[in-house]
Enzyme design. Structure first.
Site, PDB file in Angstrom:
ATOM      1  N   ASP A 111     -15.703  -2.075  -1.617  1.00  0.00           N
ATOM      2  CA  ASP A 111     -16.708  -1.055  -0.724  1.00  0.00           C
ATOM      3  C   ASP A 111     -17.625  -1.432  -0.723  1.00  0.00           C
ATOM      4  OD1 ASP A 111     -14.010  -0.941   0.105  1.00  0.00           O
ATOM      5  OD2 ASP A 111     -14.123   0.651   0.497  1.00  0.00           O
TER       6      ASP A 111
HETATM    7  N1  URA Z   1      -9.717   0.922  -1.794  1.00  0.00           N
HETATM    8  C1  URA Z   1     -10.705   1.399  -1.040  1.00  0.00           C
HETATM    9  O1  URA Z   1     -10.578   1.870  -0.452  1.00  0.00           O
HETATM   10  N2  URA Z   1     -11.491   0.999  -1.130  1.00  0.00           N
HETATM   11  C2  URA Z   1     -12.331  -0.057  -2.448  1.00  0.00           C
HETATM   12  O2  URA Z   1     -13.291  -0.944  -2.696  1.00  0.00           O
HETATM   13  C3  URA Z   1     -11.244  -0.876  -2.867  1.00  0.00           C
HETATM   14  C4  URA Z   1      -9.944   0.217  -2.235  1.00  0.00           C
END
Ligand code: URA
Length: 234
Positions: free
Chosen positions: A102
């Site tokens: 993310d």
């Molecule tokens: N899980 C999440 O919530 N975000 C990420 O970036 C990777 C795994």
């Protein structure tokens, strides 16, 4: 492959722009002899302005992704490609991230132009372990590890339970979580499912490969030994 195409595929410019590099005599062999657009010379024996070319296709790298960058080629904000040499965005085959982190997550992101390798890493069969360090808004209750390990936890809006995941509590509001799946916002949604909220998320490790001392925002090419670590147990 003819050199014109080799250099264009590496992102050195359009065919027209690359043709100029040849006309200007900037592409040579190891002895400084000028090479031509139609020559077929192995990648490792070509120099541009006396320098070796960017890595040949089959490139694998790890990026220490900072918070605030999106895993996308096009986005109004900052994207992971901004952290790489500009040519890397223009390569063919395209250099893609292996899964995503993310925008608000930092950590180890693999990138490759090798589609087969990418699929091998993300394939559920390979069950490559991804390790996350989470800072939480609320104190842990104590039952989260059992819940995450159960293999029965369901995320909102999904109809198959999560595979067992391993939680190691590292403080009242911090934990390391190791997963073998890669569902959308999985870590954040897992903590939401047990009544908590992830305030900060970092991925230090994929398989047994760690970021080591790679600074935030930096990247490095991976070799065979690094790749073997990706497929080794965390
Ligand atoms: N899980 C999440 O919530 N975000 C990420 O970036 C990777 C795994």
């Amino acid at each position: 492959m003819k050199l014109l195409r080799l250099l264009a595929n590496l992102g050195y410019g359009s065919r027209k722009e690359v043709a100029w590099l040849f006309r200007e005599g900037r592409v040579t062999d190891l002895d400084g002899e000028v090479l031509y657009a139609d020559d077929r010379v192995p990648h490792g024996q070509v120099r541009l302005d006396g320098e070796p070319l960017d890595p040949a296709p089959g490139l694998v790298l790890m990026l220490h992704k900072p918070v605030g960058y999106t895993c996308s080629t096009r986005d109004p904000g900052r994207v992971i490609y901004d952290l790489l040499p500009p040519r890397f965005r223009l390569r063919s085959p395209i250099l893609s991230s292996v899964g995503r982190l993310d925008r608000e997550t930092s950590g180890l992101l693999l990138m490759t132009d090798d589609g087969q390798l990418l699929h091998r890493i993300v394939s559920p069969k390979a069950a490559v372990a991804k390790t996350y360090a989470a800072a939480l808004a609320e104190d842990l209750r104590g039952d989260e590890a059992a819940s995450f390990a159960s293999g029965t936890l369901m995320l909102d809006g999904e109809d198959t339970p999560l595979a067992p995941a391993q939680l190691e509590v590292t403080g009242p509001r911090s934990a390391r979580l190791t997963l073998t799946e890669g569902r959308y916002h999985q870590v954040r949604r897992m903590f939401a499912a047990v009544g908590n909220h992830v305030e900060a998320l970092h991925r230090p490790q994929v398989g047994a490969l760690t970021l080591g001392d790679l600074p935030e925002g930096a990247w490095r090419l991976l070799g065979e030994a690094d790749l073997a670590r990706v497929f080794s147990e965390a």
